[in-house]
Scaffold this active site. Sequence first.
Site, PDB file in Angstrom:
ATOM      1  N   ASP A  98       1.048  -1.016   0.003  1.00 39.90           N
ATOM      2  CA  ASP A  98       0.098   0.093   0.204  1.00 39.90           C
ATOM      3  C   ASP A  98       0.706   1.421  -0.053  1.00 39.90           C
ATOM      4  OD1 ASP A  98      -2.487  -1.383  -0.108  1.00 39.90           O
ATOM      5  OD2 ASP A  98      -2.057  -1.802   2.039  1.00 39.90           O
ATOM      6  N   ASP A 155      -7.020  -1.257  -4.170  1.00 39.50           N
ATOM      7  CA  ASP A 155      -8.069  -1.061  -3.256  1.00 39.50           C
ATOM      8  C   ASP A 155      -9.101   0.087  -3.921  1.00 39.50           C
ATOM      9  OD1 ASP A 155      -6.924  -2.158  -1.264  1.00 39.50           O
ATOM     10  OD2 ASP A 155      -6.027  -0.939  -1.022  1.00 39.50           O
TER      11      ASP A 155
END
Length: 199
Positions: free
Chosen positions: A143, A178
């Site tokens: 991420d 995401d």
Amino acid sequence: MNLKKAYLFVFLILLIDQVSKLYIKTNFYLNEQVKVFDWFRIYFVENEGMAWGAEIPGEYGKLFLTVFRIFAVGGISWWLNDSIKKGLSNYLTFAITLILAGAVGNIIDSVFYGVIFNDSSSQVATMFSNEPYGTWFHGEVVDMLYFPIIKDIPMPEWVPLIGGKPFTFFNAIFNIADVAISTGFGILIVFNKRCFKEA
């Protein structure tokens, strides 16, 4: 949207997702961050692959999560194919396409990254390392997108869970996959009637 366009879109999202993750993984060490604007940073973290960094406890928790997600992707793929064959709403097929692309993007990390890369905690990772940080199906999801739009607001003591602590909005760190998943679910919620209208 036809099936060819849907899978082309899946491929493009996967390409953007994986290129961005490979760049971060091979140019940043864990928890390194670069301030782009006051409200946006590139901040490299890794997680087990669940929302908000949640984990399934136990020795086989990560393996269970990865296998479950692979089966879920199979179900989402079937849903996409079935929806297109039946000529259902473009809103629905576009939403499913986004969710599928995002799910596959994070599964790639979980399945392969543990055996492709070495550890990032004190160094910039190397691809195809002789000392991988994990095993098959035990990779961590990369991420990097962080938007602390409002930072360190003091919360009153009486506020449940976060009272007396500084609060930051928006506190999640996420990736392109995401974003695709969240946008897909957002379309299903906001445009629910258009997604599920009678053909």
